[in-house]
Design a protein around this motif. Sequence first.
Motif, PDB file in Angstrom:
ATOM      1  N   THR A 283       0.832  -1.204   0.000  1.00  0.00           N
ATOM      2  CA  THR A 283       0.000   0.000   0.000  1.00  0.00           C
ATOM      3  C   THR A 283       0.864   1.252   0.000  1.00  0.00           C
ATOM      4  O   THR A 283       0.600   2.213  -0.722  1.00  0.00           O
ATOM      5  CB  THR A 283      -0.926   0.005   1.224  1.00  0.00           C
ATOM      6  N   LEU A 284       1.938   1.240   0.815  1.00  0.00           N
ATOM      7  CA  LEU A 284       2.848   2.378   0.854  1.00  0.00           C
ATOM      8  C   LEU A 284       3.533   2.568  -0.495  1.00  0.00           C
ATOM      9  O   LEU A 284       3.666   3.685  -0.982  1.00  0.00           O
ATOM     10  CB  LEU A 284       3.882   2.168   1.959  1.00  0.00           C
ATOM     11  N   ALA A 285       3.944   1.456  -1.110  1.00  0.00           N
ATOM     12  CA  ALA A 285       4.603   1.541  -2.411  1.00  0.00           C
ATOM     13  C   ALA A 285       3.671   2.107  -3.466  1.00  0.00           C
ATOM     14  O   ALA A 285       4.068   2.922  -4.300  1.00  0.00           O
ATOM     15  CB  ALA A 285       5.109   0.163  -2.823  1.00  0.00           C
ATOM     16  N   LYS A 286       2.409   1.672  -3.433  1.00  0.00           N
ATOM     17  CA  LYS A 286       1.435   2.208  -4.383  1.00  0.00           C
ATOM     18  C   LYS A 286       1.263   3.707  -4.184  1.00  0.00           C
ATOM     19  O   LYS A 286       1.196   4.478  -5.140  1.00  0.00           O
ATOM     20  CB  LYS A 286       0.093   1.506  -4.209  1.00  0.00           C
ATOM     21  N   SER A 287       1.164   4.120  -2.914  1.00  0.00           N
ATOM     22  CA  SER A 287       0.942   5.542  -2.627  1.00  0.00           C
ATOM     23  C   SER A 287       2.117   6.393  -3.066  1.00  0.00           C
ATOM     24  O   SER A 287       1.968   7.570  -3.359  1.00  0.00           O
ATOM     25  CB  SER A 287       0.674   5.740  -1.127  1.00  0.00           C
ATOM     26  N   GLN A 288       3.314   5.807  -3.114  1.00  0.00           N
ATOM     27  CA  GLN A 288       4.505   6.557  -3.511  1.00  0.00           C
ATOM     28  C   GLN A 288       4.818   6.403  -4.994  1.00  0.00           C
ATOM     29  O   GLN A 288       5.795   6.941  -5.489  1.00  0.00           O
ATOM     30  CB  GLN A 288       5.706   6.096  -2.668  1.00  0.00           C
TER      31      GLN A 288
ATOM     32  N   ASN B 272      -3.493  11.389  -9.692  1.00  0.00           N
ATOM     33  CA  ASN B 272      -3.441  11.133  -8.252  1.00  0.00           C
ATOM     34  C   ASN B 272      -4.792  10.688  -7.704  1.00  0.00           C
ATOM     35  O   ASN B 272      -4.857   9.906  -6.747  1.00  0.00           O
ATOM     36  CB  ASN B 272      -2.915  12.348  -7.501  1.00  0.00           C
ATOM     37  N   LEU B 273      -5.887  11.137  -8.319  1.00  0.00           N
ATOM     38  CA  LEU B 273      -7.204  10.677  -7.878  1.00  0.00           C
ATOM     39  C   LEU B 273      -7.440   9.232  -8.297  1.00  0.00           C
ATOM     40  O   LEU B 273      -8.018   8.434  -7.542  1.00  0.00           O
ATOM     41  CB  LEU B 273      -8.300  11.583  -8.440  1.00  0.00           C
ATOM     42  N   ALA B 274      -7.002   8.884  -9.517  1.00  0.00           N
ATOM     43  CA  ALA B 274      -7.105   7.489  -9.948  1.00  0.00           C
ATOM     44  C   ALA B 274      -6.230   6.597  -9.069  1.00  0.00           C
ATOM     45  O   ALA B 274      -6.605   5.467  -8.728  1.00  0.00           O
ATOM     46  CB  ALA B 274      -6.697   7.363 -11.407  1.00  0.00           C
ATOM     47  N   GLN B 275      -5.069   7.110  -8.689  1.00  0.00           N
ATOM     48  CA  GLN B 275      -4.185   6.356  -7.796  1.00  0.00           C
ATOM     49  C   GLN B 275      -4.820   6.169  -6.429  1.00  0.00           C
ATOM     50  O   GLN B 275      -4.679   5.101  -5.804  1.00  0.00           O
ATOM     51  CB  GLN B 275      -2.849   7.098  -7.658  1.00  0.00           C
ATOM     52  N   TYR B 276      -5.530   7.175  -5.957  1.00  0.00           N
ATOM     53  CA  TYR B 276      -6.249   7.067  -4.676  1.00  0.00           C
ATOM     54  C   TYR B 276      -7.278   5.941  -4.728  1.00  0.00           C
ATOM     55  O   TYR B 276      -7.402   5.154  -3.775  1.00  0.00           O
ATOM     56  CB  TYR B 276      -6.928   8.400  -4.356  1.00  0.00           C
ATOM     57  N   ILE B 277      -8.007   5.838  -5.834  1.00  0.00           N
ATOM     58  CA  ILE B 277      -8.989   4.758  -5.979  1.00  0.00           C
ATOM     59  C   ILE B 277      -8.284   3.409  -5.995  1.00  0.00           C
ATOM     60  O   ILE B 277      -8.737   2.440  -5.382  1.00  0.00           O
ATOM     61  CB  ILE B 277      -9.814   4.965  -7.264  1.00  0.00           C
ATOM     62  N   ASN B 278      -7.146   3.337  -6.681  1.00  0.00           N
ATOM     63  CA  ASN B 278      -6.398   2.088  -6.751  1.00  0.00           C
ATOM     64  C   ASN B 278      -5.943   1.630  -5.372  1.00  0.00           C
ATOM     65  O   ASN B 278      -6.094   0.457  -5.000  1.00  0.00           O
ATOM     66  CB  ASN B 278      -5.184   2.279  -7.674  1.00  0.00           C
ATOM     67  N   ILE B 279      -5.422   2.538  -4.582  1.00  0.00           N
ATOM     68  CA  ILE B 279      -4.882   2.187  -3.266  1.00  0.00           C
ATOM     69  C   ILE B 279      -5.988   1.790  -2.300  1.00  0.00           C
ATOM     70  O   ILE B 279      -5.845   0.856  -1.513  1.00  0.00           O
ATOM     71  CB  ILE B 279      -4.071   3.367  -2.697  1.00  0.00           C
ATOM     72  N   ASN B 280      -7.124   2.470  -2.383  1.00  0.00           N
ATOM     73  CA  ASN B 280      -8.186   2.268  -1.399  1.00  0.00           C
ATOM     74  C   ASN B 280      -9.392   1.505  -1.940  1.00  0.00           C
ATOM     75  O   ASN B 280     -10.460   1.535  -1.333  1.00  0.00           O
ATOM     76  CB  ASN B 280      -8.649   3.627  -0.866  1.00  0.00           C
ATOM     77  N   SER B 281      -9.227   0.827  -3.071  1.00  0.00           N
ATOM     78  CA  SER B 281     -10.382   0.204  -3.729  1.00  0.00           C
ATOM     79  C   SER B 281     -11.102  -0.798  -2.838  1.00  0.00           C
ATOM     80  O   SER B 281     -12.321  -0.951  -2.928  1.00  0.00           O
ATOM     81  CB  SER B 281      -9.936  -0.472  -5.026  1.00  0.00           C
ATOM     82  N   ALA B 282     -10.370  -1.484  -1.973  1.00  0.00           N
ATOM     83  CA  ALA B 282     -11.001  -2.513  -1.134  1.00  0.00           C
ATOM     84  C   ALA B 282     -11.977  -1.926  -0.130  1.00  0.00           C
ATOM     85  O   ALA B 282     -12.935  -2.591   0.281  1.00  0.00           O
ATOM     86  CB  ALA B 282      -9.929  -3.325  -0.406  1.00  0.00           C
ATOM     87  N   SER B 283     -11.774  -0.678   0.270  1.00  0.00           N
ATOM     88  CA  SER B 283     -12.614  -0.086   1.308  1.00  0.00           C
ATOM     89  C   SER B 283     -13.571   0.986   0.789  1.00  0.00           C
ATOM     90  O   SER B 283     -14.356   1.523   1.567  1.00  0.00           O
ATOM     91  CB  SER B 283     -11.730   0.532   2.400  1.00  0.00           C
ATOM     92  N   LEU B 284     -13.522   1.284  -0.506  1.00  0.00           N
ATOM     93  CA  LEU B 284     -14.398   2.322  -1.044  1.00  0.00           C
ATOM     94  C   LEU B 284     -15.817   1.794  -1.220  1.00  0.00           C
ATOM     95  O   LEU B 284     -16.034   0.743  -1.809  1.00  0.00           O
ATOM     96  CB  LEU B 284     -13.865   2.831  -2.385  1.00  0.00           C
ATOM     97  N   LYS B 285     -16.779   2.548  -0.720  1.00  0.00           N
ATOM     98  CA  LYS B 285     -18.187   2.158  -0.761  1.00  0.00           C
ATOM     99  C   LYS B 285     -18.789   2.515  -2.118  1.00  0.00           C
ATOM    100  O   LYS B 285     -18.556   3.595  -2.662  1.00  0.00           O
ATOM    101  CB  LYS B 285     -18.931   2.892   0.358  1.00  0.00           C
ATOM    102  N   THR B 286     -19.584   1.584  -2.676  1.00  0.00           N
ATOM    103  CA  THR B 286     -20.297   1.869  -3.918  1.00  0.00           C
ATOM    104  C   THR B 286     -21.791   1.981  -3.643  1.00  0.00           C
ATOM    105  O   THR B 286     -22.324   1.307  -2.754  1.00  0.00           O
ATOM    106  CB  THR B 286     -20.065   0.763  -4.966  1.00  0.00           C
ATOM    107  N   TYR B 287     -22.451   2.841  -4.434  1.00  0.00           N
ATOM    108  CA  TYR B 287     -23.907   2.991  -4.350  1.00  0.00           C
ATOM    109  C   TYR B 287     -24.529   2.396  -5.610  1.00  0.00           C
ATOM    110  O   TYR B 287     -23.882   1.669  -6.352  1.00  0.00           O
ATOM    111  CB  TYR B 287     -24.262   4.458  -4.153  1.00  0.00           C
TER     112      TYR B 287
END
Length: 342
Positions: free
Chosen positions: A91-96, A288-303
């Motif tokens: 996760t850290l590597a992805k964020s960097q 950077n926003l697409a990268q944010y989705i990539n890093i946090n995809s497991a916890s992002l809530k969908t409607y």
Amino acid sequence: MTTAKSSERRGRSKQIHTSKPSVVLAFFSCLAWLYVAGRLWQDAENRTLLSNFLKKSMEQRPKVLTVEDKLMLLGCKDLERRIVEAEMDLTLAKSQGYLKNQLLQSGSSSGKKLLAVIGVYTGFGSHLNRNVYRGSWMPKGDALKKLEERGVVIRFVIGRSANRGDSLDRKIDAENRETKDFLILEGHEEAQEELPKKAKFFFSTAVQIWDAEFYVKVDDNIDLDLEGLIGLLDRSRGQESAYIGCMKSGDVVTEEGRQWYEPEWWKFGDGKSYFRHAAGSIFVLSRNLAQYININSASLKTYAHDDTSVGSWMMGVRATYKDDNRFCCSSINRALDHSFQM
């Protein structure tokens, strides 16, 4: 004579008197035997019950761990700890941004950062639509490769069938071998009810494959002015955290069965109104926003809808909202028709 009869009478009387105690003794002996037999029978039953109870207790008793068992348990705990640490490091590597070995897989051969990756959502039953796009605004063959040399990648985005490897998947694979213009989301099931999750898979996959300034989601029912879009994105280079689209809000549909029904409508407050978000026909995210989705995809809530899902993710970050009416649809089947030409 009389004396003999008297003696005989006394002998009979004596026999009768001596036989009564014997009968009584035999009776009590029988009772004693029955009592003893009953106790022995009861003791046998008790022993059987006790034996079964002890057997069950032995089976339920915790197993005594041997030294080997303890070492194995400690090894599993250590392995689990190392897996957690590896996930944190990843996760850290992805964020960097340490994904260079995966980048530019199908991008510019020069290694220069791309301008945009455009993902056109498609489905298993949209073969004719894809052929129409390939003959209109979307280049094909050598023209598609030349466009990539300019820094723009276009791919049809599709998931896999619920029945992996069936005829639907095989047809897409065959079409892709011929046209080479698909981004197949291996982890996503292509179904209408799974559409909100498709955004997570698209942006996460695209940002890992291509190093681009922007990532664009496009529906397959619009007529896109490609050169106008490229010009707009080129003028927006360097704008971090850009969230570009036709920004809108609106009422949350709470009645089940109606179009655009939102099952989790109660989460949107008493006003039952959506937060500001880009309409789903076309919108743009910076890297950077697409990268944010990539890093946090497991916890992002969908409607229930992909545009409101992405809008909810953008609310949690410092996204720069850019409302551009050139991204707004003029009808349900037509949008951006030459709208980017200045």
